[in-house]
Design a protein around this motif. Structure first.
Motif, PDB file in Angstrom:
ATOM      1  N   ILE A  73       0.843  -1.119  -0.069  1.00  0.00           N
ATOM      2  CA  ILE A  73      -0.020  -0.106   0.103  1.00  0.00           C
ATOM      3  C   ILE A  73       1.031   1.121  -0.174  1.00  0.00           C
ATOM      4  N   THR A  74       0.736   2.082  -0.875  1.00  0.00           N
ATOM      5  CA  THR A  74       1.420   3.405  -0.889  1.00  0.00           C
ATOM      6  C   THR A  74       0.331   4.686  -0.840  1.00  0.00           C
ATOM      7  N   TYR A  75       0.847   5.458   0.038  1.00  0.00           N
ATOM      8  CA  TYR A  75      -0.264   6.475   0.533  1.00  0.00           C
ATOM      9  C   TYR A  75       0.403   7.645   0.686  1.00  0.00           C
ATOM     10  N   SER A  76      -0.602   8.566   0.663  1.00  0.00           N
ATOM     11  CA  SER A  76      -0.329  10.059   0.869  1.00  0.00           C
ATOM     12  C   SER A  76      -1.400  10.852   1.439  1.00  0.00           C
ATOM     13  N   SER A  77      -1.052  11.661   2.529  1.00  0.00           N
ATOM     14  CA  SER A  77      -2.241  12.334   3.329  1.00  0.00           C
ATOM     15  C   SER A  77      -2.044  13.838   3.105  1.00  0.00           C
ATOM     16  N   ALA A  78      -3.019  14.625   2.768  1.00  0.00           N
ATOM     17  CA  ALA A  78      -3.159  15.959   2.732  1.00  0.00           C
ATOM     18  C   ALA A  78      -4.050  16.538   4.056  1.00  0.00           C
ATOM     19  N   GLY A  79      -3.454  16.379   5.289  1.00  0.00           N
ATOM     20  CA  GLY A  79      -4.302  16.839   6.359  1.00  0.00           C
ATOM     21  C   GLY A  79      -5.074  16.160   6.883  1.00  0.00           C
ATOM     22  N   HIS A  80      -5.263  14.742   6.600  1.00  0.00           N
ATOM     23  CA  HIS A  80      -6.312  14.051   6.829  1.00  0.00           C
ATOM     24  C   HIS A  80      -5.939  12.733   7.980  1.00  0.00           C
ATOM     25  N   PRO A  81      -6.783  12.547   8.678  1.00  0.00           N
ATOM     26  CA  PRO A  81      -6.623  11.341   9.634  1.00  0.00           C
ATOM     27  C   PRO A  81      -5.993  10.043   8.951  1.00  0.00           C
ATOM     28  N   PRO A  82      -5.024   9.474   9.480  1.00  0.00           N
ATOM     29  CA  PRO A  82      -4.419   8.359   9.066  1.00  0.00           C
ATOM     30  C   PRO A  82      -5.153   7.228   8.608  1.00  0.00           C
ATOM     31  N   PRO A  83      -5.041   6.552   7.588  1.00  0.00           N
ATOM     32  CA  PRO A  83      -5.682   5.140   7.172  1.00  0.00           C
ATOM     33  C   PRO A  83      -5.381   4.163   8.296  1.00  0.00           C
ATOM     34  N   VAL A  84      -6.218   3.049   8.459  1.00  0.00           N
ATOM     35  CA  VAL A  84      -5.697   2.096   9.495  1.00  0.00           C
ATOM     36  C   VAL A  84      -5.448   0.792   8.588  1.00  0.00           C
ATOM     37  N   LEU A  85      -4.357   0.040   8.830  1.00  0.00           N
ATOM     38  CA  LEU A  85      -4.324  -1.286   8.276  1.00  0.00           C
ATOM     39  C   LEU A  85      -4.248  -2.154   9.477  1.00  0.00           C
ATOM     40  N   LEU A  86      -5.367  -3.079   9.315  1.00  0.00           N
ATOM     41  CA  LEU A  86      -5.520  -4.069  10.356  1.00  0.00           C
ATOM     42  C   LEU A  86      -4.904  -5.367   9.771  1.00  0.00           C
ATOM     43  N   HIS A  87      -3.897  -5.855  10.371  1.00  0.00           N
ATOM     44  CA  HIS A  87      -3.109  -7.113  10.158  1.00  0.00           C
ATOM     45  C   HIS A  87      -4.260  -8.201  10.437  1.00  0.00           C
ATOM     46  N   ARG A  88      -3.884  -9.409   9.944  1.00  0.00           N
ATOM     47  CA  ARG A  88      -4.588 -10.694  10.159  1.00  0.00           C
ATOM     48  C   ARG A  88      -4.473 -10.850  11.399  1.00  0.00           C
ATOM     49  N   GLY A  89      -3.506 -10.940  11.984  1.00  0.00           N
ATOM     50  CA  GLY A  89      -3.086 -11.562  13.360  1.00  0.00           C
ATOM     51  C   GLY A  89      -3.562 -10.255  14.465  1.00  0.00           C
TER      52      GLY A  89
END
Length: 405
Positions: A291-307
């Motif tokens: 996942i490649t990501y960039s944020s313009a002043g926004h709350p961060p995405p959340v990556l929920l791993h399988r474990g």
């Protein structure tokens, strides 16, 4: 001066005005004597029952919208924690002696929150003043005490009716606009995605929040984005539509999410109403599991791993879209995932609360995702909204996207 002990329960019972105490579920917790007399109901017919079960809308008078307006006011109090003073309302009352016989009544309500130890609204003080005699003439049966006051009250009632009609028309436009601007829930390739959209309590069904899911050219890749325009209603929704369309187009041709946000940021400078708009976009590569990501002043995405490990994607955060007058390359970062992980993007209405640090909301989101990580995206999205949004609705709009990777 000697302190005089005060029996506040006795004071409450003796208040000359109609006052009731409501729970957050809008159930009568207590009523004073004036409320019993004015409502025409015995105390035992009120306490312990929902307000709208005792006093429903008059089905034979569509112009009597008092119940609808009162519910909206009470929900605003619950969501904002602030007092709400209502305009004069027509709220007909069914005769307790004659079922199906309704009396035309007019009321002036004020709803005031009483905070509990945790700061949330524990009770609502529902004060009501009947103004029926000021609203209608009673030919041969009595006289209005003050003709000038009556005329003003009548003008106010007519204005309220016009405002309700205008609101209904605006709502129809809002619903059509929402359907046109926001994509429906969908499958992204073979991967399941759930989307949710909740306007602020008391707002139209449109707002400045948006989400988008785009199939990218070249490889097994998609782009998932969310954004937020300041404000509510049609004006904010119009700006939202322009920025979402721009980001969708830029994502299809950009080398990465940072470049896409650079393009949209330059565009935001010429869009009235785009001030302080935020967005985050993620490019998901299913072949490389990145996942490649960039944020313009926004709350961060959340990556929920399988474990169950929760990773906040916060290593590429920059100012809002229009914050930089001169184009400056935005940062981007990349993280890996294993099949079966879950990516969650959202707007700040999900995690921000007044008088609370945003980190508290982020931790609340992380814990909810961790507990329910085995659920499918549709169920998980519903659970997250149920656990994180206040019962009466949030004071800010909310968009949510859940993608199973």
């Amino acid at each position: 001066m000697t302190q005089v002990p005060i029996d506040y329960a006795a004071v409450y019972r003796a208040l000359p005005g109609m006052v009731a105490l409501l729970t957050p579920e809008l159930v009568y917790a207590d009523v004073n004597e004036a409320f019993v007399r004015g409502s025409g109901r015995a105390r035992e017919d009120l306490v312990g029952r929902c307000l709208f079960d005792v006093f429903p809308d008059n089905p034979g008078a569509p112009e009597s919208t008092g119940a609808h307006q009162l519910r909206a006011s009470l929900l605003r109090v619950l969501s904002t924690g602030e007092r709400d003073t209502m305009a004069v309302q027509r709220y007909d009352i069914e005769s307790p002696e004659h079922s199906g016989h309704w009396e035309e009544r007019y009321w002036s309500p004020v709803n005031t929150p009483v905070p509990g130890p945790d700061g949330r609204t524990a009770l609502i003080v529902h004060r009501v003043e009947e103004v029926t005699e000021l609203i209608r003439f009673r030919d041969g049966r009595g006289r209005t005490p003050d003709a000038e006051l009556y005329a003003r009250a009548r003008e106010l009632q007519e204005l309220n009716n016009r405002l309700r009609q205008a609101h209904a028309r605006e709502r129809e436009v809002a619903l059509a606009l929402q359907e046109a601007m926001l994509p429906a829930r969908r499958q992204v390739g073979h991967h399941r995605a759930a989307v949710r959209y909740r306007p602020a309590a008391g707002a139209l069904n449109v707002c400045g929040d948006w989400y988008d899911l785009v199939d990218l050219v070249g490889g097994h890749r998609i782009d998932v984005s969310v954004g937020d325009v300041v404000g509510h209603g049609l004006a904010a929704a119009g700006v939202m539509g322009q920025l979402r369309s721009a980001l969708t187009a830029a994502s299809r041709v950009a080398d990465g999410p940072a470049q896409a946000l650079n393009v949209v940021g330059r565009y935001a400078h010429v869009v009235d109403g785009a001030e302080s708009a935020t967005a985050v976009t993620t490019f998901i590569d299913f072949d490389r599991h990145t996942i490649t990501y960039s944020s313009a002043g926004h709350p961060p995405p959340v990556l929920l791993h399988r474990g169950g490990r929760v990773e906040f994607l916060d290593r590429a955060t920059d100012p809002p879209l229009d914050a930089q007058p001169d184009p400056v390359p935005r940062p981007e970062a990349t993280t890996g995932f294993a099949p079966g992980a879950t990516l969650v993007l959202y707007t700040d209405g999900l995690v921000e609360r007044r008088r609370e640090d945003i980190d508290t909301g982020l931790m609340r989101l992380a814990e909810a995702l961790r507990r329910h990580r085995t659920q499918d995206p549709e169920t998980l999205a519903d659970i997250v909204l149920l656990e994180l949004l206040p019962p009466g609705g949030a004071t800010d709009d909310t968009a949510l996207v859940v993608v199973r990777l």
